[in-house]
Design a protein around this motif. Structure first.
Motif, PDB file in Angstrom:
ATOM      1  N   GLN A  24       0.830  -1.198   0.000  1.00  0.00           N
ATOM      2  CA  GLN A  24       0.000   0.000   0.000  1.00  0.00           C
ATOM      3  C   GLN A  24       0.874   1.262   0.000  1.00  0.00           C
ATOM      4  O   GLN A  24       0.633   2.195  -0.776  1.00  0.00           O
ATOM      5  CB  GLN A  24      -0.911  -0.021   1.234  1.00  0.00           C
ATOM      6  N   ASN A  27       2.834   1.678  -3.432  1.00  0.00           N
ATOM      7  CA  ASN A  27       1.928   2.105  -4.508  1.00  0.00           C
ATOM      8  C   ASN A  27       1.572   3.587  -4.385  1.00  0.00           C
ATOM      9  O   ASN A  27       1.478   4.288  -5.390  1.00  0.00           O
ATOM     10  CB  ASN A  27       0.676   1.238  -4.550  1.00  0.00           C
ATOM     11  N   ARG A  28       1.398   4.062  -3.169  1.00  0.00           N
ATOM     12  CA  ARG A  28       1.145   5.500  -2.961  1.00  0.00           C
ATOM     13  C   ARG A  28       2.366   6.319  -3.373  1.00  0.00           C
ATOM     14  O   ARG A  28       2.238   7.363  -4.016  1.00  0.00           O
ATOM     15  CB  ARG A  28       0.805   5.785  -1.499  1.00  0.00           C
ATOM     16  N   VAL A  30       4.786   5.477  -5.546  1.00  0.00           N
ATOM     17  CA  VAL A  30       5.002   5.409  -6.990  1.00  0.00           C
ATOM     18  C   VAL A  30       4.072   6.382  -7.712  1.00  0.00           C
ATOM     19  O   VAL A  30       4.455   7.006  -8.699  1.00  0.00           O
ATOM     20  CB  VAL A  30       4.808   3.958  -7.496  1.00  0.00           C
ATOM     21  N   ARG A  31       2.853   6.550  -7.205  1.00  0.00           N
ATOM     22  CA  ARG A  31       1.912   7.486  -7.824  1.00  0.00           C
ATOM     23  C   ARG A  31       2.360   8.936  -7.686  1.00  0.00           C
ATOM     24  O   ARG A  31       2.060   9.763  -8.538  1.00  0.00           O
ATOM     25  CB  ARG A  31       0.517   7.327  -7.228  1.00  0.00           C
ATOM     26  N   ILE A  32       3.072   9.245  -6.612  1.00  0.00           N
ATOM     27  CA  ILE A  32       3.559  10.614  -6.394  1.00  0.00           C
ATOM     28  C   ILE A  32       4.612  10.967  -7.427  1.00  0.00           C
ATOM     29  O   ILE A  32       4.615  12.046  -7.986  1.00  0.00           O
ATOM     30  CB  ILE A  32       4.142  10.767  -4.967  1.00  0.00           C
ATOM     31  N   GLY A  33       5.524  10.025  -7.688  1.00  0.00           N
ATOM     32  CA  GLY A  33       6.593  10.262  -8.656  1.00  0.00           C
ATOM     33  C   GLY A  33       7.758  11.007  -8.017  1.00  0.00           C
ATOM     34  O   GLY A  33       7.783  11.260  -6.811  1.00  0.00           O
ATOM     35  N   GLY A  70       2.840  -0.860  -8.597  1.00  0.00           N
ATOM     36  CA  GLY A  70       2.538  -0.341  -9.934  1.00  0.00           C
ATOM     37  C   GLY A  70       2.057  -1.481 -10.808  1.00  0.00           C
ATOM     38  O   GLY A  70       1.100  -2.171 -10.487  1.00  0.00           O
ATOM     39  N   ASP A  71       2.758  -1.709 -11.924  1.00  0.00           N
ATOM     40  CA  ASP A  71       2.405  -2.793 -12.841  1.00  0.00           C
ATOM     41  C   ASP A  71       3.301  -4.011 -12.682  1.00  0.00           C
ATOM     42  O   ASP A  71       3.201  -4.947 -13.464  1.00  0.00           O
ATOM     43  CB  ASP A  71       2.507  -2.292 -14.291  1.00  0.00           C
ATOM     44  N   TYR A  92       8.811  17.209  -3.604  1.00  0.00           N
ATOM     45  CA  TYR A  92       8.029  15.983  -3.442  1.00  0.00           C
ATOM     46  C   TYR A  92       7.861  15.576  -1.968  1.00  0.00           C
ATOM     47  O   TYR A  92       7.045  14.723  -1.656  1.00  0.00           O
ATOM     48  CB  TYR A  92       8.686  14.829  -4.202  1.00  0.00           C
ATOM     49  N   ALA A  99       1.292  11.044   2.039  1.00  0.00           N
ATOM     50  CA  ALA A  99       1.032   9.641   1.706  1.00  0.00           C
ATOM     51  C   ALA A  99       1.322   8.732   2.896  1.00  0.00           C
ATOM     52  O   ALA A  99       0.562   7.802   3.178  1.00  0.00           O
ATOM     53  CB  ALA A  99       1.879   9.225   0.507  1.00  0.00           C
ATOM     54  N   ASN A 157       6.707   6.398 -13.974  1.00  0.00           N
ATOM     55  CA  ASN A 157       5.691   6.892 -14.899  1.00  0.00           C
ATOM     56  C   ASN A 157       6.269   7.618 -16.091  1.00  0.00           C
ATOM     57  O   ASN A 157       5.571   7.902 -17.034  1.00  0.00           O
ATOM     58  CB  ASN A 157       4.742   7.849 -14.143  1.00  0.00           C
TER      59      ASN A 157
END
Length: 158
Positions: A24, A27-28, A30-33, A70-71, A92, A99, A157
């Motif tokens: 969890q 994944n949070r 990775v979405r931030i970048g 992610g994937d 960031y 997060a 990403n």
């Protein structure tokens, strides 16, 4: 490696994290970048028992699981106690703190985000022994000399 000094943060929890919490959190993040390098640190979870009367037999530890970040699917090989991140810039950090607060809001233990220098930026003897003089600068300080395989690379990403 470039002469730029990238900011680093360490996410430290009061306890070892369960695989679902790690999944969890990652994944949070990775979405931030904005993450250049990431290291999960903690107690090793070997696939086989390394010593004792059960030496060589499978190690049925419940925290040695495959998680999805992610994937990609990633085999957790450590019981995560800290997550170290190297970022593109300091902008960031507030999103990372948010997060972490989101993920740990329902947990009954604390977690802190610390700023500082936590990864090596120059080659170590272990890096030289593992990868040689022409090592990829992206994996500096992330090598475990006893590990047979290389690092796990998660595509971002970009």
């Amino acid at each position: 490696m470039t002469e730029a000094i990238y900011p680093q943060v360490r996410i430290v929890s009061a306890r070892f994290l369960r695989p679902d919490t790690v999944e969890q959190l990652l994944n949070r993040l990775v979405r931030i970048g904005g993450i250049l390098r990431m290291s999960l640190t903690g107690q090793n979870l070997p696939a086989t028992v390394p010593y004792g009367p059960a030496r060589g037999k499978p190690n049925p530890h419940p925290d040695r699981k495959v998680i999805r970040v992610g994937d990609q699917e990633v085999q957790l090989e450590v019981q995560v106690g800290a997550v170290i991140l190297e970022l593109e810039d300091e902008s960031y950090i507030p999103a990372i703190e948010e997060a972490v607060d989101e993920v740990f809001a329902s947990k009954d233990f604390s977690c802190a985000v610390q700023k500082g220098r936590f990864m090596k930026t120059t080659p170590t003897v272990s890096d030289y022994a593992k990868y040689g003089p022409d090592a990829d600068r992206e994996v500096l300080g992330l090598v475990d000399p006893r590990k047979k395989g290389g690092p796990v690379i998660i595509q971002g990403n970009k």
